[in-house]
Enzyme design. Sequence first.
Site, PDB file in Angstrom:
ATOM      1  N   ASP A 188       0.876  -1.174   0.000  1.00 18.58           N
ATOM      2  CA  ASP A 188       0.000   0.000   0.000  1.00 18.58           C
ATOM      3  C   ASP A 188       0.909   1.219   0.000  1.00 18.58           C
ATOM      4  O   ASP A 188       2.136   1.100   0.146  1.00 18.58           O
ATOM      5  CB  ASP A 188      -0.893  -0.009   1.258  1.00 18.58           C
ATOM      6  N   SER A 189       0.302   2.404  -0.106  1.00 19.32           N
ATOM      7  CA  SER A 189       1.099   3.623  -0.053  1.00 19.32           C
ATOM      8  C   SER A 189       1.593   3.905   1.368  1.00 19.32           C
ATOM      9  O   SER A 189       2.479   4.734   1.555  1.00 19.32           O
ATOM     10  CB  SER A 189       0.258   4.806  -0.534  1.00 19.32           C
ATOM     11  N   CYS A 204      -4.362  -1.583  -1.794  1.00 17.04           N
ATOM     12  CA  CYS A 204      -4.497  -0.148  -2.021  1.00 17.04           C
ATOM     13  C   CYS A 204      -5.632   0.050  -3.027  1.00 17.04           C
ATOM     14  O   CYS A 204      -5.560  -0.469  -4.158  1.00 17.04           O
ATOM     15  CB  CYS A 204      -3.178   0.384  -2.588  1.00 17.04           C
ATOM     16  N   GLU A 217      -2.471   9.008   8.197  1.00 17.72           N
ATOM     17  CA  GLU A 217      -0.998   8.920   8.243  1.00 17.72           C
ATOM     18  C   GLU A 217      -0.421   9.795   9.353  1.00 17.72           C
ATOM     19  O   GLU A 217       0.656   9.531   9.869  1.00 17.72           O
ATOM     20  CB  GLU A 217      -0.402   9.309   6.887  1.00 17.72           C
ATOM     21  N   CYS A 273     -10.953   2.920   0.178  1.00 15.01           N
ATOM     22  CA  CYS A 273      -9.524   3.128   0.401  1.00 15.01           C
ATOM     23  C   CYS A 273      -9.176   2.353   1.666  1.00 15.01           C
ATOM     24  O   CYS A 273      -9.903   2.434   2.667  1.00 15.01           O
ATOM     25  CB  CYS A 273      -9.249   4.619   0.593  1.00 15.01           C
ATOM     26  N   HIS A 306      -7.059   2.786   3.865  1.00 14.05           N
ATOM     27  CA  HIS A 306      -6.766   3.593   5.062  1.00 14.05           C
ATOM     28  C   HIS A 306      -8.023   3.853   5.901  1.00 14.05           C
ATOM     29  O   HIS A 306      -7.933   4.090   7.098  1.00 14.05           O
ATOM     30  CB  HIS A 306      -6.203   4.967   4.665  1.00 14.05           C
TER      31      HIS A 306
END
Length: 273
Positions: free
Chosen positions: A6-7, A69, A148, A182, A184
């Site tokens: 994932d990012s 992702c 994040e 997403c 996240h």
Amino acid sequence: MIGIFDSGLGGLTAVKEIRRLLPYEDLVYFGDTGRVPYGTRSKETIIKYAAQDVRFLAEFSPKAVLVACGTVSSTAMEEIRDLFDFPLIGVVEGAAEAAAKQTVNGKIGVIGTSATIKSGAYTKKLKEISSQFVITERACPLFVPLVENGFVGVDDSITRLACEHYLADLRAAGCDTLILGCTHYPLIAKTIAKTLPDVKLISSGAESARKLQEKLSTLGKLADNSNSSCSSNCYGKISYYVSDDIESFSQSASLYLGADMDGKVHRVDIEKY
Ligand code: DGL
């Protein structure tokens, strides 16, 4: 071994479910923390980053790679799939199937990064399942930076405000099911649930773990503990790689996974791949 990427932190929502469903598998996780976010970038850049991420994981000879992702899964799968000789599993299909099963009124919301929503990938998949579904999509570009940066507490007012801002349309549309498109977003699921009470939330990360399990089972490649020399502590190993600061990833990951990350997180220069 299974590769997952994932990012940043989002793919951990898939890791958590994989550990539960497939405890004997060895896992290597890559979080591209030096280049997060992906979701505001062009398709060309997303394809380039994704190909580098998979090339890195290919060094571990994976039996499969989970693209944990939503952005890469919805915008770059076709382009990267043929570059590798192991299966790549994305997050779109599993989440769409789960939402289709859960909805009662047929009104399904989809939230994701700007790139994911622009791709229309979730809507396309949902419409393939039933043309009757009424789908409302919304990009939520502030959610990834909030996660994040650790604004994941249910009482974080900035996250609460962002949820109010982004989710009002979905409330007005009467959606009874919402795809967190997403990976996240499940990290702020409690705040999302507070904003949209009574809406069933679908985690694209967790659902992708089920798709991975299905795929490995079909291929006859599931790891098990039937090896007689294997005692109860024969669970799969997991290691983590990031493209930036090890410390902050370790802290957030250990909080989310409830696991000791000491010595398990390494840094990689992803631009080499
Ligand atoms: N977890 C990624 C996704 O599912 C976040 C993308 C980003 O970095 O913007 O789309």
